[in-house]
Motif scaffolding. Sequence first.
Motif, PDB file in Angstrom:
ATOM      1  N   LYS A   1       0.835  -1.206   0.000  1.00  0.00           N
ATOM      2  CA  LYS A   1       0.000   0.000   0.000  1.00  0.00           C
ATOM      3  C   LYS A   1       0.872   1.259   0.000  1.00  0.00           C
ATOM      4  O   LYS A   1       0.587   2.233  -0.700  1.00  0.00           O
ATOM      5  CB  LYS A   1      -0.929   0.001   1.222  1.00  0.00           C
ATOM      6  N   THR A   2       1.966   1.224   0.775  1.00  0.00           N
ATOM      7  CA  THR A   2       2.880   2.374   0.814  1.00  0.00           C
ATOM      8  C   THR A   2       3.519   2.613  -0.555  1.00  0.00           C
ATOM      9  O   THR A   2       3.608   3.746  -1.030  1.00  0.00           O
ATOM     10  CB  THR A   2       3.981   2.134   1.863  1.00  0.00           C
ATOM     11  N   ALA A   3       3.936   1.531  -1.223  1.00  0.00           N
ATOM     12  CA  ALA A   3       4.553   1.669  -2.557  1.00  0.00           C
ATOM     13  C   ALA A   3       3.553   2.230  -3.557  1.00  0.00           C
ATOM     14  O   ALA A   3       3.877   3.091  -4.378  1.00  0.00           O
ATOM     15  CB  ALA A   3       5.090   0.318  -3.034  1.00  0.00           C
ATOM     16  N   ILE A   4       2.298   1.764  -3.498  1.00  0.00           N
ATOM     17  CA  ILE A   4       1.273   2.262  -4.424  1.00  0.00           C
ATOM     18  C   ILE A   4       1.008   3.739  -4.180  1.00  0.00           C
ATOM     19  O   ILE A   4       0.865   4.525  -5.130  1.00  0.00           O
ATOM     20  CB  ILE A   4      -0.022   1.424  -4.278  1.00  0.00           C
ATOM     21  N   GLU A   5       0.945   4.152  -2.901  1.00  0.00           N
ATOM     22  CA  GLU A   5       0.729   5.570  -2.601  1.00  0.00           C
ATOM     23  C   GLU A   5       1.872   6.427  -3.149  1.00  0.00           C
ATOM     24  O   GLU A   5       1.658   7.496  -3.708  1.00  0.00           O
ATOM     25  CB  GLU A   5       0.597   5.772  -1.085  1.00  0.00           C
TER      26      GLU A   5
ATOM     27  N   LEU B   1       3.204   9.925  -9.971  1.00  0.00           N
ATOM     28  CA  LEU B   1       2.443  10.075 -11.212  1.00  0.00           C
ATOM     29  C   LEU B   1       1.679  11.390 -11.232  1.00  0.00           C
ATOM     30  O   LEU B   1       1.605  12.067 -12.258  1.00  0.00           O
ATOM     31  CB  LEU B   1       1.460   8.898 -11.362  1.00  0.00           C
ATOM     32  N   SER B   2       1.122  11.765 -10.081  1.00  0.00           N
ATOM     33  CA  SER B   2       0.390  13.032 -10.011  1.00  0.00           C
ATOM     34  C   SER B   2       1.322  14.210 -10.263  1.00  0.00           C
ATOM     35  O   SER B   2       0.976  15.160 -10.969  1.00  0.00           O
ATOM     36  CB  SER B   2      -0.269  13.164  -8.632  1.00  0.00           C
ATOM     37  N   THR B   3       2.550  14.144  -9.705  1.00  0.00           N
ATOM     38  CA  THR B   3       3.522  15.226  -9.920  1.00  0.00           C
ATOM     39  C   THR B   3       3.900  15.342 -11.390  1.00  0.00           C
ATOM     40  O   THR B   3       3.948  16.437 -11.955  1.00  0.00           O
ATOM     41  CB  THR B   3       4.783  14.964  -9.075  1.00  0.00           C
TER      42      THR B   3
ATOM     43  N   GLY C   1      10.213   5.752 -15.652  1.00  0.00           N
ATOM     44  CA  GLY C   1       9.584   5.324 -14.400  1.00  0.00           C
ATOM     45  C   GLY C   1       9.724   6.389 -13.335  1.00  0.00           C
ATOM     46  O   GLY C   1      10.363   7.428 -13.517  1.00  0.00           O
ATOM     47  N   ILE C   2       9.086   6.097 -12.222  1.00  0.00           N
ATOM     48  CA  ILE C   2       9.001   7.077 -11.140  1.00  0.00           C
ATOM     49  C   ILE C   2      10.357   7.328 -10.507  1.00  0.00           C
ATOM     50  O   ILE C   2      10.721   8.441 -10.173  1.00  0.00           O
ATOM     51  CB  ILE C   2       8.004   6.586 -10.065  1.00  0.00           C
ATOM     52  N   GLU C   3      11.157   6.293 -10.338  1.00  0.00           N
ATOM     53  CA  GLU C   3      12.429   6.443  -9.628  1.00  0.00           C
ATOM     54  C   GLU C   3      13.594   6.303 -10.593  1.00  0.00           C
ATOM     55  O   GLU C   3      14.594   5.667 -10.314  1.00  0.00           O
ATOM     56  CB  GLU C   3      12.529   5.403  -8.519  1.00  0.00           C
ATOM     57  N   GLY C   4      13.492   6.932 -11.784  1.00  0.00           N
ATOM     58  CA  GLY C   4      14.526   6.826 -12.815  1.00  0.00           C
ATOM     59  C   GLY C   4      15.726   7.693 -12.519  1.00  0.00           C
ATOM     60  O   GLY C   4      16.330   7.643 -11.453  1.00  0.00           O
ATOM     61  N   ASN C   5      16.068   8.549 -13.502  1.00  0.00           N
ATOM     62  CA  ASN C   5      17.278   9.359 -13.410  1.00  0.00           C
ATOM     63  C   ASN C   5      17.248  10.338 -12.248  1.00  0.00           C
ATOM     64  O   ASN C   5      18.280  10.655 -11.676  1.00  0.00           O
ATOM     65  CB  ASN C   5      17.496  10.108 -14.722  1.00  0.00           C
ATOM     66  N   GLU C   6      16.059  10.859 -11.900  1.00  0.00           N
ATOM     67  CA  GLU C   6      15.983  11.842 -10.814  1.00  0.00           C
ATOM     68  C   GLU C   6      16.436  11.215  -9.497  1.00  0.00           C
ATOM     69  O   GLU C   6      17.125  11.836  -8.704  1.00  0.00           O
ATOM     70  CB  GLU C   6      14.545  12.368 -10.684  1.00  0.00           C
ATOM     71  N   HIS C   7      16.040   9.967  -9.271  1.00  0.00           N
ATOM     72  CA  HIS C   7      16.433   9.288  -8.042  1.00  0.00           C
ATOM     73  C   HIS C   7      17.949   9.119  -7.993  1.00  0.00           C
ATOM     74  O   HIS C   7      18.581   9.373  -6.972  1.00  0.00           O
ATOM     75  CB  HIS C   7      15.729   7.933  -7.969  1.00  0.00           C
TER      76      HIS C   7
END
Length: 198
Positions: free
Chosen positions: A24-28, A34-36, A124-130
């Motif tokens: 649930k934490t990962a989905i949130e 995605l919203s950002t 993806g969400i945690e790509g280059n920015e991460h």
Amino acid sequence: MLLDEDPATLIHHTIGNFNIHPDKTAIERINEALSTVQQARDMRIREAESALRKLSRNLATLSTQHNETLSSHGSLDHASHIVELDTRKFRIAKAASDLEIESERLEQELEGLKGRLHNLDVQGIEGNEHEKARREQDDPTILKLKIYRSLGIDIEPSQSGSYNRAVIRNNQKGDVHVVNVDPKFSRFFYANYFWQTM
């Protein structure tokens, strides 16, 4: 049929073995990212659409002025008016052409932004920015530059890669000071100077 164990105990063990809290934490977290990304994409599209609307208004204004100019000439001095109107016509045509070129440039920029957004979605969400954020946390030079920047001091690198130039901004006084750091002066001298300038 009777069970060997108490059903309440079986249910308690079943619930305990299925822990969904990390999922649930990962989905949130994914939904927030995605919203950002969606908000950033919408903002860029709105900016590009606003620029296109502004250019369309400018083009409509110039077209109106052109039509008014063509309809306002009188019968006297017809030849000189024709020459003047031709000059204006060429100027307006040039301005319209420039606006059209700018509109095409903005459309290409919008397409480029859409492509970048698509690349971000693919990464993806945690790509280059991460990865970039992790590198910045580990780099002491970047951390020092962030601290200087938070104080209103921008440190600029030279061609050799050493940081020997500082731009100090004082928003209260409206001043900007550029300081070339010379190794023959001590760090204490520059620290003192920076504090006095800020």
